[in-house]
Design an enzyme around this catalytic site. Structure first.
Site, mmCIF file in Angstrom:
data_model
loop_
_atom_site.group_PDB
_atom_site.id
_atom_site.type_symbol
_atom_site.label_atom_id
_atom_site.label_comp_id
_atom_site.label_asym_id
_atom_site.label_seq_id
_atom_site.Cartn_x
_atom_site.Cartn_y
_atom_site.Cartn_z
ATOM 1 N N LYS A 76 0.826 -1.205 0.000
ATOM 2 C CA LYS A 76 0.000 0.000 0.000
ATOM 3 C C LYS A 76 0.859 1.254 0.000
ATOM 4 O O LYS A 76 0.500 2.268 -0.582
ATOM 5 C CB LYS A 76 -0.926 -0.001 1.220
ATOM 6 C CG LYS A 76 -1.906 -1.163 1.161
ATOM 7 C CD LYS A 76 -3.291 -0.767 1.638
ATOM 8 C CE LYS A 76 -4.296 -1.849 1.347
ATOM 9 N NZ LYS A 76 -4.516 -2.756 2.452
ATOM 10 N N LYS B 207 -3.789 -9.758 -8.026
ATOM 11 C CA LYS B 207 -5.190 -10.020 -7.686
ATOM 12 C C LYS B 207 -6.106 -8.910 -8.230
ATOM 13 O O LYS B 207 -5.680 -7.768 -8.368
ATOM 14 C CB LYS B 207 -5.360 -10.208 -6.169
ATOM 15 C CG LYS B 207 -5.254 -8.952 -5.371
ATOM 16 C CD LYS B 207 -5.730 -9.161 -3.933
ATOM 17 C CE LYS B 207 -5.731 -7.825 -3.235
ATOM 18 N NZ LYS B 207 -6.262 -7.774 -1.918
ATOM 19 N N LYS C 32 -9.639 -2.785 -7.093
ATOM 20 C CA LYS C 32 -10.821 -1.980 -7.391
ATOM 21 C C LYS C 32 -10.745 -0.968 -8.533
ATOM 22 O O LYS C 32 -11.540 -0.071 -8.603
ATOM 23 C CB LYS C 32 -11.242 -1.271 -6.099
ATOM 24 C CG LYS C 32 -11.626 -2.276 -5.049
ATOM 25 C CD LYS C 32 -11.858 -1.652 -3.690
ATOM 26 C CE LYS C 32 -12.002 -2.729 -2.646
ATOM 27 N NZ LYS C 32 -12.226 -2.306 -1.311
HETATM 28 P P1 TYM Z 1 -10.314 -5.976 1.514
HETATM 29 O O1 TYM Z 1 -11.272 -4.871 1.673
HETATM 30 O O2 TYM Z 1 -9.042 -5.739 0.762
HETATM 31 O O3 TYM Z 1 -10.984 -7.230 0.836
HETATM 32 C C1 TYM Z 1 -12.126 -7.812 1.428
HETATM 33 C C2 TYM Z 1 -12.146 -9.312 1.267
HETATM 34 O O4 TYM Z 1 -12.160 -9.692 -0.109
HETATM 35 C C3 TYM Z 1 -11.071 -10.567 -0.385
HETATM 36 N N1 TYM Z 1 -10.558 -10.249 -1.741
HETATM 37 C C4 TYM Z 1 -10.290 -11.170 -2.684
HETATM 38 N N2 TYM Z 1 -10.391 -12.512 -2.683
HETATM 39 C C5 TYM Z 1 -10.062 -13.162 -3.812
HETATM 40 N N3 TYM Z 1 -9.625 -12.557 -4.951
HETATM 41 C C6 TYM Z 1 -9.506 -11.203 -4.987
HETATM 42 N N4 TYM Z 1 -9.111 -10.599 -6.094
HETATM 43 C C7 TYM Z 1 -9.835 -10.446 -3.820
HETATM 44 N N5 TYM Z 1 -9.847 -9.118 -3.508
HETATM 45 C C8 TYM Z 1 -10.292 -9.019 -2.234
HETATM 46 C C9 TYM Z 1 -10.034 -10.273 0.685
HETATM 47 O O5 TYM Z 1 -9.196 -11.375 0.912
HETATM 48 C C10 TYM Z 1 -10.917 -9.989 1.884
HETATM 49 O O6 TYM Z 1 -11.323 -11.174 2.521
HETATM 50 N N6 TYM Z 1 -8.193 -6.260 5.909
HETATM 51 C C11 TYM Z 1 -9.388 -6.583 5.217
HETATM 52 C C12 TYM Z 1 -10.649 -5.994 5.830
HETATM 53 C C13 TYM Z 1 -10.839 -6.286 7.280
HETATM 54 C C14 TYM Z 1 -11.162 -7.532 7.845
HETATM 55 C C15 TYM Z 1 -11.273 -7.300 9.255
HETATM 56 C C16 TYM Z 1 -11.364 -8.794 7.327
HETATM 57 C C17 TYM Z 1 -10.780 -5.384 8.293
HETATM 58 N N7 TYM Z 1 -11.032 -6.001 9.491
HETATM 59 C C18 TYM Z 1 -11.565 -8.341 10.131
HETATM 60 C C19 TYM Z 1 -11.663 -9.829 8.224
HETATM 61 C C20 TYM Z 1 -11.756 -9.594 9.604
HETATM 62 C C21 TYM Z 1 -9.243 -6.063 3.805
HETATM 63 O O7 TYM Z 1 -8.549 -5.144 3.514
HETATM 64 O O8 TYM Z 1 -9.991 -6.632 2.932
#
Ligand code: TYM
Length: 326
Positions: free
Chosen positions: A114, A195, A198
């Site tokens: 990031k 991956k 957005k």
């Molecule tokens: P974030 O917002 O980046 O993504 C949310 C969830 O989607 C999954 N994901 C993917 N899985 C497969 N292929 C992809 N291209 C892809 N892009 C995103 C991510 O693995 C994630 O599960 N840190 C977390 C948010 C968070 C969280 C938490 C999650 C904050 N607190 C507590 C679980 C528990 C995050 O940035 O996800």
């Protein structure tokens, strides 16, 4: 019995990666009789650690809520919350800050990634991001976290923090396990070794119009050679498109390969676009239903947040008591 927690940052439109990496499993787990508690959050305080637009941010949060509901989160079975409405998350994060060495954080791949994407946006929150995530999970004493595999280092860290807390202040937290989606690492349509995330044409968003889907898939990069064959190493682009086809159509990858034996990338892409359009249609219709019923959505949030607050404040009281902060 399991206590489930997961969250997604509201930093844009939800895409197929979010759906297959996370939300599909949220829905499966909320319906599992072994789940005694399921809480799903829009994690706004994580979303502000990277550049964001304050003018549209509230709308992004509400859009995420609609996406969760349309994807099948059922407020009868799960709590659907906004992280910022339950300040116990951030209060516990502060407590965890005091037992987390900086060296556990600055080596994490997501932090480095990031920072590379927005070098000027280097802030303490970005470094501290996984501590808040640990607090999100542990404030509800959750033990099962459905996420994509990119989140594994964060789950490991949550366990390290929990262990350290238990060691310093007495047994409080159980180990946390990730619940990983099978084969669901959806890659970018433009750079299939990265991956799906957005931006722009690289992601298929859950709310994309049919023609946008067709256009994005048409523009998706392909590999050299003509064969439609799953080979992640040598054919990452077509392997990703095959994965998407298989997940959406429910057909095994082998079966899809057989169907397109001898056919061109163009044929395959045309059909894949229609599979995606067909998959998104019911989701989009359901979402429109919630969108036109904002009172109902508000009520779902308020009720969920009230219940979540009760669990969080009771757990926080126990945690603070153990530390002599009461
Ligand atoms: P974030 O917002 O980046 O993504 C949310 C969830 O989607 C999954 N994901 C993917 N899985 C497969 N292929 C992809 N291209 C892809 N892009 C995103 C991510 O693995 C994630 O599960 N840190 C977390 C948010 C968070 C969280 C938490 C999650 C904050 N607190 C507590 C679980 C528990 C995050 O940035 O996800």
């Amino acid at each position: 019995m399991n206590k489930i927690f997961s969250g997604i940052r509201p930093s844009g439109k939800l895409h197929l990666g979010h759906y297959f990496g996370a939300i599909k499993n949220w829905v499966a787990l909320q319906d599992n009789p072994e789940s005694e508690q399921a809480i799903f959050a829009v994690v706004e305080y994580h979303g502000i650690t990277t550049p964001f637009n304050p003018k549209t941010y509230h709308q992004q949060v509400m859009d995420s809520v609609l996406d969760y509901l349309a994807a099948g989160i059922n407020p009868e079975k799960s709590l659907l919350i906004r992280q910022s409405k339950i300040p116990e998350h951030t209060e516990l994060a502060w407590i965890f800050n005091t037992i987390t060495p900086v060296s556990w954080l600055d080596r994490l791949p997501t932090y480095k990634e990031k920072l590379e994407q927005a070098p000027k946006y280097n802030n303490v929150g970005l470094l501290d991001y996984p501590v808040l995530m640990a607090a999100d999970i542990l404030i509800y004493k959750s033990n099962l976290v459905p996420v994509g595999e990119d989140q594994m280092p964060h789950i490991d860290l949550a366990n390290e923090i929990a262990k350290k807390f238990n060691h310093m202040f007495g047994q409080t937290f159980e180990p946390v396990k990730a619940f990983l989606a099978e084969g669901a690492r959806i890659m970018s349509l433009q750079e299939p070794t990265k991956k799906m995330s957005k931006t722009g044409d690289e992601a298929l968003n859950l709310m994309d119009e049919p023609d946008t889907v067709r256009e994005k898939i048409k523009k998706a990069v392909t590999d050299s050679g003509k064969e439609i064959k799953f080979d992640e190493e040598n054919k990452p682009a077509i392997s990703n498109l095959l994965t998407i086809h298989s997940l959406l159509s429910g057909k095994e990858i082998k079966k899809v390969e057989e169907e397109y034996d001898g056919k061109s990338y163009v044929d395959f892409k045309k059909d894949l676009a229609e599979v995606v359009v067909g998959f998104l249609k019911p989701f989009q219709e359901k979402r429109k239903g919630f969108e036109s019923n904002s009172d109902q959505v508000e009520e779902i949030l308020t009720k969920s947040e009230e219940k979540a607050k009760i669990i969080a404040s009771s757990n926080l009281a126990e945690i603070k008591k153990k530390m002599g902060v009461f």
